[in-house]
Design an enzyme around this catalytic site. Structure first.
Site, PDB file in Angstrom:
ATOM      1  N   ASP A   9       0.637  -1.237   0.091  1.00 30.48           N
ATOM      2  CA  ASP A   9       0.061   0.169  -0.143  1.00 30.48           C
ATOM      3  C   ASP A   9       0.890   1.233   0.042  1.00 30.48           C
ATOM      4  O   ASP A   9       2.131   1.086  -0.111  1.00 30.48           O
ATOM      5  CB  ASP A   9      -1.071  -0.093   1.052  1.00 30.48           C
ATOM      6  CG  ASP A   9      -0.493   0.259   2.616  1.00 30.48           C
ATOM      7  OD1 ASP A   9       0.991   0.483   2.692  1.00 30.48           O
ATOM      8  OD2 ASP A   9      -1.177   0.300   3.645  1.00 30.48           O
ATOM      9  N   HIS A  10       0.372   2.405   0.140  1.00 29.97           N
ATOM     10  CA  HIS A  10       1.088   3.731   0.082  1.00 29.97           C
ATOM     11  C   HIS A  10       2.140   3.891   1.180  1.00 29.97           C
ATOM     12  O   HIS A  10       3.141   4.438   1.128  1.00 29.97           O
ATOM     13  CB  HIS A  10       0.189   4.807   0.301  1.00 29.97           C
ATOM     14  CG  HIS A  10      -0.775   4.748   1.426  1.00 29.97           C
ATOM     15  ND1 HIS A  10      -1.860   3.532   1.668  1.00 29.97           N
ATOM     16  CD2 HIS A  10      -0.872   5.683   2.406  1.00 29.97           C
ATOM     17  CE1 HIS A  10      -2.357   4.029   2.758  1.00 29.97           C
ATOM     18  NE2 HIS A  10      -1.782   5.218   3.257  1.00 29.97           N
ATOM     19  N   CYS A  66       3.058  -3.444   4.190  1.00 33.13           N
ATOM     20  CA  CYS A  66       2.170  -2.255   4.390  1.00 33.13           C
ATOM     21  C   CYS A  66       2.490  -1.690   5.831  1.00 33.13           C
ATOM     22  O   CYS A  66       3.962  -1.918   5.905  1.00 33.13           O
ATOM     23  CB  CYS A  66       0.599  -2.684   4.706  1.00 33.13           C
ATOM     24  SG  CYS A  66       0.118  -3.887   6.003  1.00 33.13           S
ATOM     25  N   GLY A  67       1.973  -0.844   6.381  1.00 35.72           N
ATOM     26  CA  GLY A  67       2.665  -0.297   7.778  1.00 35.72           C
ATOM     27  C   GLY A  67       2.822  -1.416   8.512  1.00 35.72           C
ATOM     28  O   GLY A  67       4.232  -1.207   9.156  1.00 35.72           O
ATOM     29  N   VAL A  70       0.308  -6.398   8.643  1.00 37.81           N
ATOM     30  CA  VAL A  70      -0.983  -7.247   9.271  1.00 37.81           C
ATOM     31  C   VAL A  70      -2.008  -7.120   8.331  1.00 37.81           C
ATOM     32  O   VAL A  70      -2.641  -8.235   7.971  1.00 37.81           O
ATOM     33  CB  VAL A  70      -1.361  -6.817  10.384  1.00 37.81           C
ATOM     34  CG1 VAL A  70      -2.646  -7.460  10.890  1.00 37.81           C
ATOM     35  CG2 VAL A  70      -0.479  -6.920  11.450  1.00 37.81           C
ATOM     36  N   ASN A 100       4.977 -24.500   7.902  1.00 38.62           N
ATOM     37  CA  ASN A 100       3.659 -24.049   7.276  1.00 38.62           C
ATOM     38  C   ASN A 100       3.605 -23.897   5.752  1.00 38.62           C
ATOM     39  O   ASN A 100       2.500 -23.311   5.277  1.00 38.62           O
ATOM     40  CB  ASN A 100       3.216 -22.735   7.809  1.00 38.62           C
ATOM     41  CG  ASN A 100       3.496 -22.542   9.322  1.00 38.62           C
ATOM     42  OD1 ASN A 100       4.504 -21.784   9.954  1.00 38.62           O
ATOM     43  ND2 ASN A 100       2.898 -23.690  10.255  1.00 38.62           N
ATOM     44  N   ARG A 110       6.716   0.019   8.922  1.00 40.14           N
ATOM     45  CA  ARG A 110       6.665   0.994  10.144  1.00 40.14           C
ATOM     46  C   ARG A 110       7.376   0.056  11.272  1.00 40.14           C
ATOM     47  O   ARG A 110       7.471   0.587  12.318  1.00 40.14           O
ATOM     48  CB  ARG A 110       5.360   1.400  10.423  1.00 40.14           C
ATOM     49  CG  ARG A 110       4.711   2.396   9.859  1.00 40.14           C
ATOM     50  CD  ARG A 110       3.330   2.827   9.936  1.00 40.14           C
ATOM     51  NE  ARG A 110       2.773   4.059   9.163  1.00 40.14           N
ATOM     52  CZ  ARG A 110       1.520   4.289   9.008  1.00 40.14           C
ATOM     53  NH1 ARG A 110       0.875   3.493   9.554  1.00 40.14           N
ATOM     54  NH2 ARG A 110       1.278   5.430   8.645  1.00 40.14           N
ATOM     55  N   ARG A 133       4.944 -34.570   8.962  1.00 41.89           N
ATOM     56  CA  ARG A 133       3.843 -34.143   9.725  1.00 41.89           C
ATOM     57  C   ARG A 133       3.184 -32.773   9.639  1.00 41.89           C
ATOM     58  O   ARG A 133       1.906 -32.809   9.755  1.00 41.89           O
ATOM     59  CB  ARG A 133       4.383 -34.335  11.134  1.00 41.89           C
ATOM     60  CG  ARG A 133       5.150 -33.049  11.935  1.00 41.89           C
ATOM     61  CD  ARG A 133       5.882 -33.516  13.072  1.00 41.89           C
ATOM     62  NE  ARG A 133       6.247 -32.356  13.423  1.00 41.89           N
ATOM     63  CZ  ARG A 133       7.788 -32.054  13.454  1.00 41.89           C
ATOM     64  NH1 ARG A 133       8.262 -32.624  12.453  1.00 41.89           N
ATOM     65  NH2 ARG A 133       8.162 -30.956  13.858  1.00 41.89           N
ATOM     66  N   HIS A 134       3.941 -31.850   8.883  1.00 41.74           N
ATOM     67  CA  HIS A 134       3.593 -30.779   8.719  1.00 41.74           C
ATOM     68  C   HIS A 134       2.579 -30.625   7.444  1.00 41.74           C
ATOM     69  O   HIS A 134       1.765 -29.847   7.319  1.00 41.74           O
ATOM     70  CB  HIS A 134       4.642 -29.778   8.239  1.00 41.74           C
ATOM     71  CG  HIS A 134       5.828 -29.795   9.559  1.00 41.74           C
ATOM     72  ND1 HIS A 134       5.412 -29.120  10.606  1.00 41.74           N
ATOM     73  CD2 HIS A 134       7.088 -29.993   9.593  1.00 41.74           C
ATOM     74  CE1 HIS A 134       6.370 -29.406  11.347  1.00 41.74           C
ATOM     75  NE2 HIS A 134       7.467 -29.896  10.893  1.00 41.74           N
TER      76      HIS A 134
END
Ligand code: RB5
Length: 166
Positions: A9-10, A66-67, A70, A100, A110, A133-134
């Site tokens: 994003d910005h 992004c910032g 998240v 994973n 940020r 197992r993963h």
């Protein structure tokens, strides 16, 4: 050549060129899906775009900024087949691939500086999925994603005795 889709994003916009440059130095093919200016925008636009490219197999992996990392990661994770992780340190980045099999890495401009971001990206790209197992846990996640309780229970039961390790 491994193809990487990148988006921000910005708030992540200023860090992105440095990461693109670094990825190219490492020998990856990189496509930038925006944003292309510091004008205010919404992170789900880029999370969705990059995630769809990766889910469709047009790109092998994705990187999102992004910032905090998240919001854009949350958006990406709504696309079926995407396992996106937010990292601000290399250990989780490495394990997120090994255990994973994450196919998108997100971080916050940020939160981390350019050098730490590069270290996180490198560790994540170098790490390999261990399987074993993963794999069943990833299969369980896929069953949750498909809203398929029957399949989830079947995987859980079929594999419950199979692996002695953690
Ligand atoms: C934008 O203000 C900010 O919310 C965004 O960059 C990101 O941090 C969201 O998770």
């Amino acid at each position: 050549m491994v193809k990487i889709a990148i988006g921000s994003d910005h708030v992540g916009y200023e860090l992105k060129p440095e990461i693109i440059e670094y990825l190219k130095e490492l020998g990856y093919e990189v496509s930038d899906f925006g944003t292309y200016s510091s004008e205010r925008t919404d992170y789900p636009i880029y999370g969705k775009e990059v995630a769809q490219k990766v889910a469709a197999g047009e790109y092998d992996l994705g990187v999102l900024i992004c910032g905090t990392g998240v919001g854009i990661s949350l958006a990406a994770n709504k696309v079926p087949g995407i396992r996106s992780v937010v990292c601000s340190e290399p250990y989780s980045a490495k394990l997120s691939k090994e255990h994973n099999n994450t196919n998108i890495l997100a971080f916050g401009s940020r939160v981390v500086g350019a050098e730490l971001a590069k270290m996180i990206v490198k560790v994540w790209l170098d790490a390999k999925f261990i399987g074993g197992r993963h794999q069943r846990r990833i299969d369980e996640i896929a069953a949750i994603e498909a809203n398929n309780d029957e399949k989830f229970e079947a995987i859980k039961v079929a594999n419950s005795q199979k692996y002695a390790d953690r």
